[in-house]
Write a protein that holds these residues in place. Structure first.
Motif, PDB file in Angstrom:
ATOM      1  N   UNK A  64      36.455  -9.894 -21.582  1.00 31.49           N
ATOM      2  CA  UNK A  64      35.120 -10.490 -21.564  1.00 31.49           C
ATOM      3  C   UNK A  64      34.935 -11.266 -20.262  1.00 31.49           C
ATOM      4  N   UNK A  65      33.934 -10.906 -19.426  1.00 31.36           N
ATOM      5  CA  UNK A  65      33.752 -11.601 -18.149  1.00 31.36           C
ATOM      6  C   UNK A  65      33.406 -13.078 -18.288  1.00 31.36           C
ATOM      7  N   UNK A  66      33.005 -13.516 -19.469  1.00 33.56           N
ATOM      8  CA  UNK A  66      32.786 -14.951 -19.667  1.00 33.56           C
ATOM      9  C   UNK A  66      34.065 -15.743 -19.420  1.00 33.56           C
ATOM     10  N   UNK A  67      35.201 -15.057 -19.495  1.00 36.46           N
ATOM     11  CA  UNK A  67      36.491 -15.726 -19.279  1.00 36.46           C
ATOM     12  C   UNK A  67      36.555 -16.376 -17.904  1.00 36.46           C
ATOM     13  N   UNK A  68      35.960 -15.746 -16.878  1.00 38.07           N
ATOM     14  CA  UNK A  68      35.990 -16.340 -15.545  1.00 38.07           C
ATOM     15  C   UNK A  68      35.209 -17.650 -15.514  1.00 38.07           C
ATOM     16  N   UNK A  69      34.110 -17.718 -16.237  1.00 39.11           N
ATOM     17  CA  UNK A  69      33.365 -18.969 -16.320  1.00 39.11           C
ATOM     18  C   UNK A  69      34.185 -20.032 -17.046  1.00 39.11           C
ATOM     19  N   UNK A 103      35.540  -5.437 -19.612  1.00 35.38           N
ATOM     20  CA  UNK A 103      35.035  -5.387 -18.247  1.00 35.38           C
ATOM     21  C   UNK A 103      36.013  -6.146 -17.340  1.00 35.38           C
ATOM     22  N   UNK A 104      35.771  -6.077 -16.045  1.00 38.55           N
ATOM     23  CA  UNK A 104      36.696  -6.699 -15.100  1.00 38.55           C
ATOM     24  C   UNK A 104      36.573  -8.225 -15.132  1.00 38.55           C
ATOM     25  N   UNK A 105      37.724  -8.873 -15.148  1.00 41.00           N
ATOM     26  CA  UNK A 105      37.832 -10.331 -15.070  1.00 41.00           C
ATOM     27  C   UNK A 105      38.799 -10.645 -13.932  1.00 41.00           C
ATOM     28  N   UNK A 106      38.414 -11.522 -13.002  1.00 40.34           N
ATOM     29  CA  UNK A 106      39.307 -11.868 -11.896  1.00 40.34           C
ATOM     30  C   UNK A 106      40.456 -12.730 -12.380  1.00 40.34           C
ATOM     31  N   UNK A 107      40.136 -13.775 -13.172  1.00 38.93           N
ATOM     32  CA  UNK A 107      41.146 -14.594 -13.841  1.00 38.93           C
ATOM     33  C   UNK A 107      41.849 -15.587 -12.920  1.00 38.93           C
ATOM     34  N   UNK A 143      33.539 -19.604 -25.503  1.00 48.51           N
ATOM     35  CA  UNK A 143      33.908 -20.458 -24.376  1.00 48.51           C
ATOM     36  C   UNK A 143      35.065 -21.384 -24.765  1.00 48.51           C
ATOM     37  N   UNK A 144      35.029 -21.898 -25.970  1.00 46.78           N
ATOM     38  CA  UNK A 144      36.122 -22.748 -26.454  1.00 46.78           C
ATOM     39  C   UNK A 144      37.416 -21.962 -26.577  1.00 46.78           C
TER      40      UNK A 144
END
Length: 295
Positions: A222-227, A191-195, A260-261
């Motif tokens: 994975x959009x969790x990457x933005x978090x 999915x899209x990630x702004x990054x 997350x890690x």
């Protein structure tokens, strides 16, 4: 023309006409922005060696209008080896400039924006940072993450710079080894990630996001990457230390701690290399410390 100011002046004179006036606005890692008034309208002109970033902005703006506050690009072109893009100017305070109370107030809307980003569809294929053709070069999300060990055309020479420094390569290698162990268990989402939801790329008015800028680093994954990006970078903003971002992320998405890690490790690996090529050795040392903590 060998300076962005010269390019901006040339574009104003030859493309926009005498009715336009401009003044420097901001300079980032890959582009320089200028505030303009064109026929009475507030606009932004950006100049860069990387025109593909502006093409990505245009692609996202074409599908995100009405859903996200993304500035519409009204003109884009190239001149003398430089790229330029003209867009509407959105108003607001950079997220980076808020105090703890301001960040706490806007955090729920920022999370809503991050969810909206994950739903943006531009087509294409592959994983990782996508190009203007909507193509990303990796076959899976974990494969993209593990490519952090390789240098890229935009950030060359970091391995030799790190090896020759007081920090050395050990923090990088230990972080990479842990990422390799975690990678097989990561979700293979696309999915899209702004990054890059800091670095003055998010504008705020009150408790609402009024602008999401600069999609040059956007990737498929994975959009969790933005978090994770926000969580990793939080340490550079000591004024926000009273805001428990990790707890807020946990309440919102209940993320897998291992994912997350892993994403924070990947961000740290990229950051330490980037800072080494920019001779930002205090930041290199800080990244090294955080990588060792995460590893």
């Amino acid at each position: 023309m060998d300076h962005p100011d010269q390019v901006a002046g040339h574009v104003v004179r030859t493309v926009l006409g005498e009715s336009a006036t401009s003044e420097p606005l901001a300079a980032g890692a890959w582009s320089t922005a200028y505030a303009l008034t064109v026929d009475g309208r507030d606009m932004v002109l950006r100049v860069s060696r990387y025109g593909g970033d502006f093409a990505k902005d245009e692609a996202v703006g074409a599908v995100a209008g009405g859903v996200l506050p993304v500035p519409a690009i009204t003109a884009r072109g190239e001149t003398a080896g430089w790229a330029y893009a003209l867009s509407e100017r959105l108003t607001g305070t950079a997220l980076d400039d808020l105090d703890a109370n301001g960040v706490a107030a806007v955090l729920p809307d920022l999370f809503d924006v991050m969810d909206a980003i994950s739903r943006i569809e531009v087509g294409g294929h592959g994983y990782g940072i996508w190009d203007p053709s909507r193509t990303a070069p990796y076959r899976s999300w974990p494969e993209y993450l593990l490519a952090a060990e390789h240098e890229t055309p935009r950030v060359p020479g970091w391995r030799a710079a790190l090896a020759a420094s007081d920090v050395g390569l050990e923090p990088f290698e230990r972080g990479l080894a842990t990422l390799r162990r975690l990678a097989p268990g990561l979700p293979d989402e696309r999915r899209m990630v702004h990054d890059d939801l800091l670095a003055r790329n998010v504008l705020v008015q009150g408790d609402r996001i009024s602008g999401v800028l600069d999609w040059g680093s956007a990737c498929f994954g994975d959009p969790l990457y933005d978090a994770a990006w926000l969580l990793y970078c939080w340490g550079w903003y000591p004024q926000w230390s009273s805001v428990d971002l990790e707890a807020a992320i946990g309440r919102r998405w209940n993320p897998d701690p291992a994912a997350l890690r892993a994403y924070r490790l990947h961000i740290g690996l990229g950051s330490i290399g980037y800072c080494a090529t920019r001779d930002r050795w205090d930041d290199v040392a800080l990244n090294a410390e955080w990588l060792l903590d995460l590893a």
